[in-house]
Design a protein around this motif. Structure first.
Motif, PDB file in Angstrom:
ATOM      1  N   ILE A  28       1.343  -1.383   0.138  1.00 54.58           N
ATOM      2  CA  ILE A  28      -0.391  -0.295  -0.078  1.00 54.58           C
ATOM      3  C   ILE A  28       0.864   1.310   0.237  1.00 54.58           C
ATOM      4  N   LEU A  34      -5.965  -2.350  -4.360  1.00 57.20           N
ATOM      5  CA  LEU A  34      -6.192  -3.279  -3.564  1.00 57.20           C
ATOM      6  C   LEU A  34      -6.977  -4.423  -3.612  1.00 57.20           C
ATOM      7  N   THR A  65      -7.450   4.056   0.000  1.00 52.79           N
ATOM      8  CA  THR A  65      -6.512   3.140   0.560  1.00 52.79           C
ATOM      9  C   THR A  65      -6.511   4.404   1.754  1.00 52.79           C
ATOM     10  N   VAL A 164      -3.081  -7.594  -3.884  1.00 55.96           N
ATOM     11  CA  VAL A 164      -2.782  -6.023  -4.278  1.00 55.96           C
ATOM     12  C   VAL A 164      -2.056  -6.448  -5.766  1.00 55.96           C
ATOM     13  N   ASP A 166       1.013  -4.343  -7.146  1.00 56.18           N
ATOM     14  CA  ASP A 166       1.999  -3.530  -6.934  1.00 56.18           C
ATOM     15  C   ASP A 166       2.357  -2.905  -8.182  1.00 56.18           C
TER      16      ASP A 166
END
Length: 300
Positions: A28, A34, A65, A164, A166
């Motif tokens: 995060i 997410l 988030t 997630v 990324d």
């Protein structure tokens, strides 16, 4: 483009069985997207009078988030209306601002949009009777029968899977006065010109929701941007952010009377943030401006 990966998994008792909270927070912090997967039985969660014991797997996107004290992650759904499975939508037009924390605490804020008169009283309300839904544990109930009730709770899902993506790279950061902390504005501007998606992390965005006399908790709120505008001579980037749901920064994150709202932001690379925020009780919008340290990410 990087694929989705599981950073953390909890069992029905909200115990870690794979990954870690640190791995989730690290992702995060890097701007990762997410999605959270859960599972439940139809006649335990949707219709307790039904004989249908079918297992339903749900995966939800959390496009807002939060990173709290640089150690705690949470997400809020900012685009969801109430779904009434398996056929359609709920009885009243509203938003369903579901909120999930990294250890399974949940919440929901529900501003109604249909204009029906509110009959309730703003403030704490008695907990509802959920004896017919033993996996549902209500922890706090706020503003019952008003235009924007909210509650905090735990539902014992079969599991919680925190996925997630990324795929974001921080390319520019500045303080609340626009002083450069990291990166290159030209790199951000060129990425935008070439069509890159952009995301920001705004530090202290919800500080003004902290009650007078209390100290605001350190936090960042991560948002996707829509339209981006770059002034080529004054070298200033600004953007229209996707809708944000703000709530007072706390661990665990949740809702309380008078401590949340929603709306739209226009951030700028000099730290200026224009806000057009909606009071969920009155549905009245108010414009304001603040200044924040912001980190800018591009989709890599």
């Amino acid at each position: 483009m990087p694929s989705w990966s599981q950073a953390l998994k909890l069992n029905e008792n909200r115990e870690v069985v794979a990954g870690s909270a640190n791995a989730l927070c690290d992702a995060i912090r890097r701007g990762a997207d997410l999605r959270i997967g859960t599972a439940f039985r139809h006649n335990e969660h949707i219709d307790v009078t039904s004989t249908n014991n079918e297992l339903i797997r749900e995966v939800m996107d959390f496009r807002v988030t939060y990173l709290l004290q640089d150690r705690w992650a949470a997400g809020i759904q900012n685009l969801r209306m109430p779904i009434e499975l398996p056929d359609g939508f709920g009885p009243r037009a509203s938003m369903s601002f579901f909120l999930y924390n990294q250890e399974g605490h949940q919440g929901v804020g529900r501003p109604f949009l249909d204009g029906e008169p509110a009959k309730g009283t703003i403030g704490p309300a008695p907990l509802n009777d959920h004896t017919d839904m033993p996996k549902y544990h209500e922890l706090a109930n706020w503003d019952a029968d008003t235009n924007a009730p909210s509650s905090n709770f735990i539902y014992d899902f079969e599991y919680f899977e925190y996925h997630v993506r990324d795929c974001w790279r921080e390319v520019f950061a500045h303080d609340a006065d626009g002083q450069v902390i990291f990166g290159d504005l030209d790199m951000l501007a060129e990425a935008v010109r070439q069509g890159s998606e952009v995301k920001i992390a705004v530090r202290g965005l919800c500080d003004d929701l902290t009650p007078a006399g209390d100290t605001a908790m350190e936090h960042e709120v991560f948002l996707h941007l829509g339209a981006c505008y770059y002034y080529t001579e004054t070298r200033q980037m600004m953007a229209s952010a996707n809708p944000v749901v703000r709530t007072r920064a706390a661990i665990p994150l949740g809702y309380a009377s008078g401590e949340w709202d929603y709306g739209w932001l226009m951030p700028r690379t000099d730290g200026h943030v224009a806000r057009w925020l909606c009071d969920p009780q009155t549905l009245q919008f108010q414009k304001s401006t603040t200044h924040h340290a912001i980190r800018w990410f591009i989709n890599s």
